[in-house]
Scaffold this motif. Sequence first.
Motif, PDB file in Angstrom:
ATOM      1  N   MET A 351      32.263  38.387  -6.139  1.00 34.32           N
ATOM      2  CA  MET A 351      32.690  39.736  -5.791  1.00 34.32           C
ATOM      3  C   MET A 351      32.688  40.546  -7.086  1.00 34.32           C
ATOM      4  O   MET A 351      33.682  40.605  -7.812  1.00 34.32           O
ATOM      5  CB  MET A 351      34.076  39.733  -5.145  1.00 34.32           C
ATOM      6  CG  MET A 351      34.491  41.078  -4.566  1.00 34.32           C
ATOM      7  SD  MET A 351      36.005  40.927  -3.593  1.00 34.32           S
ATOM      8  CE  MET A 351      36.178  42.609  -2.988  1.00 34.32           C
ATOM      9  N   ILE A 352      31.550  41.159  -7.388  1.00 37.66           N
ATOM     10  CA  ILE A 352      31.307  41.774  -8.692  1.00 37.66           C
ATOM     11  C   ILE A 352      30.946  43.246  -8.508  1.00 37.66           C
ATOM     12  O   ILE A 352      30.281  43.617  -7.530  1.00 37.66           O
ATOM     13  CB  ILE A 352      30.168  41.036  -9.432  1.00 37.66           C
ATOM     14  CG1 ILE A 352      30.544  39.559  -9.624  1.00 37.66           C
ATOM     15  CG2 ILE A 352      29.857  41.685 -10.776  1.00 37.66           C
ATOM     16  CD1 ILE A 352      29.405  38.694 -10.137  1.00 37.66           C
ATOM     17  N   GLY A 353      31.372  44.080  -9.442  1.00 39.13           N
ATOM     18  CA  GLY A 353      31.032  45.493  -9.416  1.00 39.13           C
ATOM     19  C   GLY A 353      30.480  45.954 -10.751  1.00 39.13           C
ATOM     20  O   GLY A 353      30.952  45.523 -11.810  1.00 39.13           O
ATOM     21  N   LEU A 354      29.461  46.812 -10.703  1.00 38.50           N
ATOM     22  CA  LEU A 354      28.922  47.469 -11.894  1.00 38.50           C
ATOM     23  C   LEU A 354      29.328  48.936 -11.835  1.00 38.50           C
ATOM     24  O   LEU A 354      28.891  49.671 -10.948  1.00 38.50           O
ATOM     25  CB  LEU A 354      27.389  47.379 -11.931  1.00 38.50           C
ATOM     26  CG  LEU A 354      26.726  46.006 -11.923  1.00 38.50           C
ATOM     27  CD1 LEU A 354      25.221  46.159 -12.017  1.00 38.50           C
ATOM     28  CD2 LEU A 354      27.237  45.152 -13.063  1.00 38.50           C
ATOM     29  N   GLU A 355      30.190  49.371 -12.759  1.00 35.16           N
ATOM     30  CA  GLU A 355      30.584  50.771 -12.797  1.00 35.16           C
ATOM     31  C   GLU A 355      29.585  51.555 -13.641  1.00 35.16           C
ATOM     32  O   GLU A 355      29.325  51.213 -14.804  1.00 35.16           O
ATOM     33  CB  GLU A 355      31.995  50.926 -13.361  1.00 35.16           C
ATOM     34  CG  GLU A 355      32.381  52.382 -13.520  1.00 35.16           C
ATOM     35  CD  GLU A 355      33.871  52.656 -13.428  1.00 35.16           C
ATOM     36  OE1 GLU A 355      34.278  53.762 -13.803  1.00 35.16           O
ATOM     37  OE2 GLU A 355      34.616  51.761 -12.966  1.00 35.16           O
ATOM     38  N   LEU A 356      29.021  52.612 -13.074  1.00 32.92           N
ATOM     39  CA  LEU A 356      28.002  53.410 -13.745  1.00 32.92           C
ATOM     40  C   LEU A 356      28.601  54.707 -14.252  1.00 32.92           C
ATOM     41  O   LEU A 356      29.402  55.353 -13.561  1.00 32.92           O
ATOM     42  CB  LEU A 356      26.844  53.691 -12.791  1.00 32.92           C
ATOM     43  CG  LEU A 356      26.164  52.433 -12.216  1.00 32.92           C
ATOM     44  CD1 LEU A 356      24.983  52.811 -11.344  1.00 32.92           C
ATOM     45  CD2 LEU A 356      25.730  51.482 -13.314  1.00 32.92           C
ATOM     46  N   VAL A 357      28.201  55.085 -15.463  1.00 28.32           N
ATOM     47  CA  VAL A 357      28.765  56.258 -16.117  1.00 28.32           C
ATOM     48  C   VAL A 357      27.642  57.123 -16.673  1.00 28.32           C
ATOM     49  O   VAL A 357      26.512  56.674 -16.878  1.00 28.32           O
ATOM     50  CB  VAL A 357      29.715  55.843 -17.264  1.00 28.32           C
ATOM     51  CG1 VAL A 357      30.903  55.063 -16.713  1.00 28.32           C
ATOM     52  CG2 VAL A 357      28.982  55.015 -18.315  1.00 28.32           C
ATOM     53  N   ASP A 358      27.979  58.391 -16.927  1.00 28.56           N
ATOM     54  CA  ASP A 358      27.015  59.268 -17.590  1.00 28.56           C
ATOM     55  C   ASP A 358      27.108  59.050 -19.094  1.00 28.56           C
ATOM     56  O   ASP A 358      27.846  58.180 -19.581  1.00 28.56           O
ATOM     57  CB  ASP A 358      27.232  60.727 -17.183  1.00 28.56           C
ATOM     58  CG  ASP A 358      28.583  61.278 -17.615  1.00 28.56           C
ATOM     59  OD1 ASP A 358      29.235  60.688 -18.505  1.00 28.56           O
ATOM     60  OD2 ASP A 358      29.000  62.312 -17.056  1.00 28.56           O
ATOM     61  N   ARG A 359      26.394  59.851 -19.862  1.00 30.01           N
ATOM     62  CA  ARG A 359      26.335  59.637 -21.307  1.00 30.01           C
ATOM     63  C   ARG A 359      27.653  59.941 -21.998  1.00 30.01           C
ATOM     64  O   ARG A 359      27.843  59.593 -23.171  1.00 30.01           O
ATOM     65  CB  ARG A 359      25.189  60.445 -21.894  1.00 30.01           C
ATOM     66  CG  ARG A 359      23.825  59.866 -21.519  1.00 30.01           C
ATOM     67  CD  ARG A 359      22.660  60.691 -22.040  1.00 30.01           C
ATOM     68  NE  ARG A 359      21.399  60.030 -21.741  1.00 30.01           N
ATOM     69  CZ  ARG A 359      20.754  60.102 -20.578  1.00 30.01           C
ATOM     70  NH1 ARG A 359      21.275  60.827 -19.585  1.00 30.01           N
ATOM     71  NH2 ARG A 359      19.617  59.462 -20.390  1.00 30.01           N
ATOM     72  N   ASP A 360      28.570  60.585 -21.284  1.00 29.05           N
ATOM     73  CA  ASP A 360      29.901  60.863 -21.836  1.00 29.05           C
ATOM     74  C   ASP A 360      30.963  59.896 -21.317  1.00 29.05           C
ATOM     75  O   ASP A 360      32.157  60.081 -21.570  1.00 29.05           O
ATOM     76  CB  ASP A 360      30.316  62.296 -21.506  1.00 29.05           C
ATOM     77  CG  ASP A 360      29.413  63.326 -22.171  1.00 29.05           C
ATOM     78  OD1 ASP A 360      29.063  63.120 -23.353  1.00 29.05           O
ATOM     79  OD2 ASP A 360      29.042  64.308 -21.506  1.00 29.05           O
ATOM     80  N   GLY A 361      30.519  58.875 -20.569  1.00 29.53           N
ATOM     81  CA  GLY A 361      31.448  57.867 -20.071  1.00 29.53           C
ATOM     82  C   GLY A 361      32.167  58.238 -18.799  1.00 29.53           C
ATOM     83  O   GLY A 361      33.090  57.536 -18.375  1.00 29.53           O
ATOM     84  N   ARG A 362      31.760  59.332 -18.165  1.00 27.68           N
ATOM     85  CA  ARG A 362      32.396  59.751 -16.915  1.00 27.68           C
ATOM     86  C   ARG A 362      31.701  59.110 -15.720  1.00 27.68           C
ATOM     87  O   ARG A 362      30.512  58.778 -15.793  1.00 27.68           O
ATOM     88  CB  ARG A 362      32.354  61.271 -16.801  1.00 27.68           C
ATOM     89  CG  ARG A 362      33.168  61.990 -17.864  1.00 27.68           C
ATOM     90  CD  ARG A 362      32.932  63.474 -17.851  1.00 27.68           C
ATOM     91  NE  ARG A 362      31.524  63.807 -18.102  1.00 27.68           N
ATOM     92  CZ  ARG A 362      31.083  64.995 -18.471  1.00 27.68           C
ATOM     93  NH1 ARG A 362      31.940  65.996 -18.612  1.00 27.68           N
ATOM     94  NH2 ARG A 362      29.794  65.203 -18.679  1.00 27.68           N
ATOM     95  N   PRO A 363      32.412  58.937 -14.595  1.00 29.59           N
ATOM     96  CA  PRO A 363      31.790  58.331 -13.402  1.00 29.59           C
ATOM     97  C   PRO A 363      30.521  59.079 -13.003  1.00 29.59           C
ATOM     98  O   PRO A 363      30.516  60.317 -12.948  1.00 29.59           O
ATOM     99  CB  PRO A 363      32.876  58.468 -12.335  1.00 29.59           C
ATOM    100  CG  PRO A 363      34.157  58.519 -13.103  1.00 29.59           C
ATOM    101  CD  PRO A 363      33.843  59.259 -14.361  1.00 29.59           C
ATOM    102  N   ASP A 364      29.451  58.337 -12.730  1.00 32.86           N
ATOM    103  CA  ASP A 364      28.161  58.940 -12.395  1.00 32.86           C
ATOM    104  C   ASP A 364      27.756  58.529 -10.983  1.00 32.86           C
ATOM    105  O   ASP A 364      27.026  57.555 -10.787  1.00 32.86           O
ATOM    106  CB  ASP A 364      27.097  58.520 -13.407  1.00 32.86           C
ATOM    107  CG  ASP A 364      25.845  59.402 -13.340  1.00 32.86           C
ATOM    108  OD1 ASP A 364      25.585  59.971 -12.261  1.00 32.86           O
ATOM    109  OD2 ASP A 364      25.144  59.507 -14.359  1.00 32.86           O
ATOM    110  N   THR A 365      28.256  59.271 -10.001  1.00 35.81           N
ATOM    111  CA  THR A 365      27.931  58.974  -8.604  1.00 35.81           C
ATOM    112  C   THR A 365      26.456  59.227  -8.285  1.00 35.81           C
ATOM    113  O   THR A 365      25.831  58.399  -7.609  1.00 35.81           O
ATOM    114  CB  THR A 365      28.838  59.783  -7.673  1.00 35.81           C
ATOM    115  OG1 THR A 365      30.191  59.377  -7.876  1.00 35.81           O
ATOM    116  CG2 THR A 365      28.469  59.558  -6.214  1.00 35.81           C
ATOM    117  N   PRO A 366      25.851  60.328  -8.731  1.00 39.59           N
ATOM    118  CA  PRO A 366      24.429  60.544  -8.412  1.00 39.59           C
ATOM    119  C   PRO A 366      23.530  59.407  -8.885  1.00 39.59           C
ATOM    120  O   PRO A 366      22.627  58.976  -8.151  1.00 39.59           O
ATOM    121  CB  PRO A 366      24.105  61.865  -9.122  1.00 39.59           C
ATOM    122  CG  PRO A 366      25.410  62.590  -9.178  1.00 39.59           C
ATOM    123  CD  PRO A 366      26.427  61.517  -9.404  1.00 39.59           C
TER     124      PRO A 366
END
Length: 422
Positions: A351-366
Amino acid sequence: MEGARKIEDLIYYQVSEYKMRHGEGIHLYDADGRAYIDCASGTFNLSLGYGHPEIVKAMREQADLLVHATSTFRTEPVDRLVRRLVAVSPPNLTRVHLKVSGGATANEGAVKMAQVRTGRREVITLFRSHHGQTVLTTAMSGEAFRRAPFPTLVAGITHVPDPYCLRCFYRQSPDSCGLLCAERINDFIDHASSGSVACIVVEPVSGSGGNIVPPDGYLAALRRICDERGIVLVFDEVQTGIGRTGHMFAADHFGVRPDIITTAKGLGGSGAQVAAILTSEELAGLDGEYHSFTYGGNVLAAAAADKTLEIVSRPEFLAHVRAVGAHLMERLRDLATRYPRIGDVRGLGLMIGLELVDRDGRPDTPLTLHLAHRGMDHGLILRTSRYGRGNVLKIRPPLVITTEEADLLCDRLETLFAAEAT
């Protein structure tokens, strides 16, 4: 005239352009014969993958005898399943309620049991939680978008910050916070509720909410709060249960005994619809007219669930889940060192998750949605957190995945990131 309309216009809910034909193990095959690694195990309910031969055999043999009987009567598959569930559950959980039809109705039943036992009415759940889509469990789930379309929902739900250390609500650090996310629940009870709290319902690892693993001691702190205040502690293990975290239940991993565990999804092994509420003796006694569903305790599903538990209980099985999960985590963390858009890799077992962020470390939903969509071109079925509103890719393949298949999954992920996330 209806025959002239596209099938997409006839199906009430949205469907993709992919038409699937058959499945085997961790793979799902489309109508053109192309294979996809299912990183989501269906809807996290194919714990043993597609068409597990032992599950299929058990269901075929049972179908020749009896597909369904009203739960008023005993049947051998239901008897076996109840005994096996008690045997694999934490020792304090000795009662099994099977007359539920899915995870949502199991969670709703758990709340009713707590209300009847305590004589109280309110429920505490976490931000980002997902407990189902009935009226009650929609109100319980900790996302505003789930509740937004509905003018009338159940009152008496208090949502509290979840133990999301990477993005702490209280802006604390895990090494010095003193588990503020747990301790502040006392303040919510004293000041935000009516004081009539029947239960706290928590996913030991958040499912839809972003694969958030609580810090050490958090669930034990919840147990202590519940004991001090006479509140029932419910673990929603609809997604974490039946081997997903490398233990039969996540409660086993964390060493905390809740008063109730709800389980569904993976209990069916290869897709049988089955769910259960596991309770202590103190929670027994909710009369049948208050919570029972026609297809709860279905005999065919019980045969599949009993065989699933038999397989997952084999000595080598959970060790395999832990080993392959550790291997996957190692490879994914290595991937994160080369692709900074992966802000965090977290999980237990498979049960693993990869959290994706933009270049400023903010959540990147797109970016998260883009990668999930493009994953199909790379032979990967990927699901995202918060029903497309989150920034976490979920990596939860069937528990039967081999180390070699895990490497293939990671190789395909790396190709996807190289093409789409640079």
